[in-house]
Scaffold this motif. Structure first.
Motif, PDB file in Angstrom:
ATOM      1  N   THR A   1       0.841  -1.195   0.000  1.00 38.05           N
ATOM      2  CA  THR A   1       0.000   0.000   0.000  1.00 38.05           C
ATOM      3  C   THR A   1       0.874   1.242   0.000  1.00 38.05           C
ATOM      4  O   THR A   1       1.964   1.244   0.540  1.00 38.05           O
TER       5      THR A   1
ATOM      6  N   ASN B   1       0.186   6.731   2.226  1.00 39.27           N
ATOM      7  CA  ASN B   1      -1.029   7.410   2.684  1.00 39.27           C
ATOM      8  C   ASN B   1      -2.211   6.449   2.788  1.00 39.27           C
ATOM      9  O   ASN B   1      -3.306   6.858   3.125  1.00 39.27           O
ATOM     10  N   GLU B   2      -1.980   5.155   2.485  1.00 43.69           N
ATOM     11  CA  GLU B   2      -3.047   4.162   2.570  1.00 43.69           C
ATOM     12  C   GLU B   2      -2.780   3.127   3.651  1.00 43.69           C
ATOM     13  O   GLU B   2      -3.331   2.038   3.616  1.00 43.69           O
TER      14      GLU B   2
ATOM     15  N   ARG C   1      -3.109   1.186   7.061  1.00 43.36           N
ATOM     16  CA  ARG C   1      -4.254   0.942   7.936  1.00 43.36           C
ATOM     17  C   ARG C   1      -3.839   1.154   9.382  1.00 43.36           C
ATOM     18  O   ARG C   1      -2.870   0.569   9.870  1.00 43.36           O
ATOM     19  N   LEU C   2      -4.590   1.996  10.068  1.00 43.68           N
ATOM     20  CA  LEU C   2      -4.382   2.189  11.498  1.00 43.68           C
ATOM     21  C   LEU C   2      -4.904   0.948  12.216  1.00 43.68           C
ATOM     22  O   LEU C   2      -6.067   0.570  12.056  1.00 43.68           O
TER      23      LEU C   2
ATOM     24  N   TYR D   1       0.562   0.732  12.342  1.00 47.30           N
ATOM     25  CA  TYR D   1      -0.046   0.737  11.011  1.00 47.30           C
ATOM     26  C   TYR D   1       0.304  -0.545  10.284  1.00 47.30           C
ATOM     27  O   TYR D   1       1.346  -1.156  10.525  1.00 47.30           O
TER      28      TYR D   1
ATOM     29  N   ALA E   1     -11.390   6.018  13.063  1.00 51.65           N
ATOM     30  CA  ALA E   1     -10.338   6.584  12.220  1.00 51.65           C
ATOM     31  C   ALA E   1      -9.843   5.549  11.219  1.00 51.65           C
ATOM     32  O   ALA E   1      -9.655   5.864  10.041  1.00 51.65           O
ATOM     33  N   SER E   2      -9.642   4.322  11.670  1.00 55.74           N
ATOM     34  CA  SER E   2      -9.165   3.272  10.791  1.00 55.74           C
ATOM     35  C   SER E   2     -10.163   2.976   9.690  1.00 55.74           C
ATOM     36  O   SER E   2      -9.809   2.889   8.514  1.00 55.74           O
TER      37      SER E   2
ATOM     38  N   GLN F   1     -10.267   5.641   7.058  1.00 52.23           N
ATOM     39  CA  GLN F   1      -9.129   5.530   6.148  1.00 52.23           C
ATOM     40  C   GLN F   1      -9.356   4.415   5.133  1.00 52.23           C
ATOM     41  O   GLN F   1      -8.981   4.538   3.971  1.00 52.23           O
TER      42      GLN F   1
ATOM     43  N   GLY G   1     -11.740   5.629   2.407  1.00 56.26           N
ATOM     44  CA  GLY G   1     -11.258   6.763   1.630  1.00 56.26           C
ATOM     45  C   GLY G   1     -10.559   6.441   0.372  1.00 56.26           C
ATOM     46  O   GLY G   1     -10.563   5.528  -0.306  1.00 56.26           O
TER      47      GLY G   1
END
Length: 93
Positions: free
Chosen positions: A2, A5-6, A8-9, A21, A86-87, A90, A93
């Motif tokens: 990934t 910016n991709e 995963r939290l 992450y 938040a995760s 993301q 998105g």
């Protein structure tokens, strides 16, 4: 892999409370499934805690130690739920 910016939290913290992450192309891989399962447990525990909080706050005999403990537990659950939100934001998105 990934793009940065991709990432995963993940639903847990690393050393010193820093976020963790996951970088993977496989959303169905072991670590992704593990994170999904932990998020589900965290959300279920938060829902259960919310029910218990209502009972505790309605009970006039609840002492300050119980309220302090409840506040601590609610703070932890809120932290977990916000991390899940938040995760998932993301991931969409």
């Amino acid at each position: 892999m990934t793009a940065p910016n991709e990432l995963r939290l993940l639903p847990w913290s690393g050393p010193e409370g820093k976020p963790c992450y996951l970088s993977t192309d496989d959303r169905g891989g072991y670590m992704s499934r593990l994170a999904d399962n932990i998020e589900a447990v965290q959300l279920c525990m938060a829902a259960h805690l919310l029910e218990e909080a209502w009972k505790t706050l309605d009970d006039q005999s609840t002492d300050s130690d119980d309220l302090r403990h409840l506040g601590h537990d609610l703070t932890g659950a809120l932290r977990d739920v916000l991390r899940v939100a938040a995760s998932r934001g993301q991931l969409r998105g």
